[in-house]
Write a protein that holds these residues in place. Structure first.
Motif: not given
Length: 287
Positions: A35, A37, A215-216, A218, A222
């Protein structure tokens, strides 16, 4: 008959050895997720999580060495290596070594990989993001305005119909600024939230930290943006440092407690001295 028996025993031993070797050669599957950030449009990093299925349940895997890469159309550039912690997580900041690749496009791809070891097979994961950011501002009467932008042709363009969360940072988490958990951006990429947390304790100066989060997602990963505002209640600190109390420092215990303690000590030592004199008298009488 004896020869046949020896053959059976040998075959059985070979079977056990082969099963043992097969068991040793079977390695668990390792699942890695990755992920992206972006914190407050300043700190950008990647977070990888390693998991494996044990007894039908996924568990975090520690001590897995991971290599992080930033990818372009032709090459991969190593950002660095990290080892997963007890929670199965490993973090890697996007360093200056990747600055040229990062500036070359409005979208970017990252990958992470692990090598095969005694317990787990090799594994890898990848994530692609579109560069985006959140700006945060306030209006009169404690209104909060958050705007989501994405980079298009070197221009920051607003993004509509994306849910953002607007909250206040607290010591153990985040508290929604109102009754609504999320707000959807309009055609200008803007959400407006009313601050409904009156009398919320702030820091020593009464300041609170507002935060807008995505948040998260696609496409954008984030994202967070933070803003310091003087909307909290300044705590009233009453110090008892120079006052007498049960939990005070040395020399500031209550007088009644000191008198009680010294009285008990005096009584105990008086009894001890009395007993010593009595023992001496008994010894003289016995002589």
């Amino acid at each position: 008959m004896k020869k046949f028996k020896n053959i059976l025993i040998s075959a059985f031993c070979l079977l056990l050895v082969s099963q043992y070797l097969n068991a040793q050669s079977v390695k668990n599957e390792l699942l890695i997720s990755l992920a992206y950030y972006n914190n407050n449009n300043q700190t950008q990093y990647l977070k990888a999580t390693a998991k494996s299925k044990v007894n039908g349940k996924f568990q975090q895997v520690a001590n897995i060495s991971l290599a992080f890469y930033i990818d372009d159309s032709e090459t991969k550039v190593l950002l660095g290596k990290a080892t997963t912690d007890h929670s199965g997580n490993a973090v890697m900041q996007i360093k200056s070594v990747a600055s040229e690749i990062w500036k070359s496009s409005a979208s970017q791809s990252f990958s992470v990989s692990s090598q095969e070891n005694k317990e787990y097979k090799a594994s890898e994961a990848a994530v692609s993001i579109v560069k985006a950011k959140i700006t945060l501002d306030t209006l009169e009467e404690k209104s909060i305005v958050a705007t989501l932008f994405e980079l298009k042709d070197s221009i920051w363009a607003p993004v509509k119909e994306v849910d953002l969360r607007v909250a206040v940072k607290r010591m153990l988490g985040e508290l929604n600024v109102g009754e609504t958990a999320t707000y959807t951006t309009d055609s200008l990429g803007v959400v407006t939230a009313e601050f409904a947390r009156d009398s919320l304790p702030g820091d020593a100066k009464g300041n609170l930290i507002l935060i807008a989060k995505l948040d998260d997602h696609e496409l954008y990963g984030n994202l967070t943006a933070e803003l310091l505002v003087p909307w909290g209640v300044q705590p009233i600190v009453q110090s008892s440092f120079n006052e007498r109390s049960l939990f005070a420092r040395k020399g500031f215990t209550p007088i009644w407690l000191e008198l009680l303690a010294y009285s008990i000590i005096l009584i105990v030592w008086s009894i001890i001295v009395y007993l010593i004199f009595q023992i001496k008298k008994i010894i003289k009488l016995g002589a």
